[in-house]
Motif scaffolding. Structure first.
Motif, PDB file in Angstrom:
ATOM      1  N   TYR A 174     -51.039 -12.842  -4.210  1.00 49.14           N
ATOM      2  CA  TYR A 174     -51.562 -11.575  -4.543  1.00 49.14           C
ATOM      3  C   TYR A 174     -50.756 -10.136  -4.444  1.00 49.14           C
ATOM      4  N   SER A 175     -49.884 -10.282  -3.084  1.00 50.08           N
ATOM      5  CA  SER A 175     -49.075  -9.097  -2.909  1.00 50.08           C
ATOM      6  C   SER A 175     -48.056  -8.915  -3.703  1.00 50.08           C
ATOM      7  N   PHE A 224     -45.920  -4.151   0.808  1.00 52.07           N
ATOM      8  CA  PHE A 224     -46.201  -5.329   0.400  1.00 52.07           C
ATOM      9  C   PHE A 224     -47.185  -5.973   1.560  1.00 52.07           C
ATOM     10  N   HIS A 258     -50.683  -4.972   1.268  1.00 53.07           N
ATOM     11  CA  HIS A 258     -51.402  -5.736   0.403  1.00 53.07           C
ATOM     12  C   HIS A 258     -51.723  -7.042   0.831  1.00 53.07           C
ATOM     13  N   PHE A 259     -50.746  -7.810   1.534  1.00 54.27           N
ATOM     14  CA  PHE A 259     -50.926  -8.900   2.265  1.00 54.27           C
ATOM     15  C   PHE A 259     -52.263  -8.943   3.383  1.00 54.27           C
ATOM     16  N   TYR A 279     -55.775  -8.839   1.569  1.00 52.28           N
ATOM     17  CA  TYR A 279     -56.121 -10.144   0.979  1.00 52.28           C
ATOM     18  C   TYR A 279     -56.461 -11.262   2.229  1.00 52.28           C
TER      19      TYR A 279
END
Length: 220
Positions: free
Chosen positions: A26-27, A68, A71-72, A75
């Motif tokens: 996802y990231s 990054f 984003h991780f 999720y």
């Protein structure tokens, strides 16, 4: 004398592969950066994320690394932490160790907020005297030796000969040895035998059953 065991989380107590790999994919997609293959992504599991991103991907700029990681966290905080399973045999092992009078704790490079959610979800906290993790921003107390030192200062047992660090990656073993406690490597997790041996693991456990026996017999 109280025998004390610090357990790594990912790859030692839980099989977290699905949630972490999904979070990484996802990231990388969100960053519009090529995604490494699954074999490479598995190397991300265990060590601090900011280090593995730079080591195994095209992302090198510190600001990009932070983006990054954001984003991780988006999720993983919503979905990834739930894509997790306890390795078979772990809960009986923890119950037996606690019944035998052992002090038990978690020492993980995972951010504290996620580690606490997972510990509560699976019921680890009923057995653990302490949970020690990276800071939530993963900027400080990210190395396993730092996390373990933080935990050692807060656990009652101070005789290093009575303490063991259990984990599946080289950073777990190194963290134990730097802090002068026993280091046990598990082979059912995400690290290879060669990695654990090279890191200096004193004892290797082939399975949860093997780990259970060795800890109860204190073959460390």
């Amino acid at each position: 004398m109280t025998k004390t065991v610090f357990f790594d989380l990912d790859g030692t107590l839980t099989d977290s592969k699905k949630g972490i790999l999904n979070g990484l994919k996802y990231s990388f997609k969100a960053m519009n950066v090529p995604t490494p293959d699954d074999k490479t992504l598995q190397l991300f599991i265990g060590p601090p994320l900011n280090q593995t991103v730079q080591k195994y991907s095209e992302i090198q700029d510190p600001d990009q690394v932070q983006a990054f990681m954001a984003h991780f966290h988006d999720y993983y905080g919503e979905t990834g932490w739930q894509e997790n399973a306890v390795f078979p045999g772990i809960m009986p092992m923890l119950a037996d160790l606690k019944a035998a009078g052992y002090g038990l704790a978690i020492a993980t490079a995972k951010p504290e907020m996620f580690a606490k959610k997972i510990s509560t979800r699976f019921g680890f906290d009923q057995y653990m005297t302490g949970l020690f993790a990276a800071t939530d921003d993963e900027m400080t107390r990210t190395q396993k030796d730092e996390i373990l030192a933080y935990g050692l200062a807060r656990m009652p047992e101070k005789q290093l000969a009575n303490i063991v660090m259990v984990g599946d990656r080289a950073n777990d073993i190194a963290g134990g040895l730097v802090n002068h406690v026993h280091a046990v490597g598990v082979l059912y997790g995400f690290g290879a035998k060669a990695e654990l041996v090279q890191a200096g693991a004193e004892v290797l456990a082939d399975s949860v059953t093997d780990l259970h026996r060795k800890l109860l017999d204190w073959q460390v």
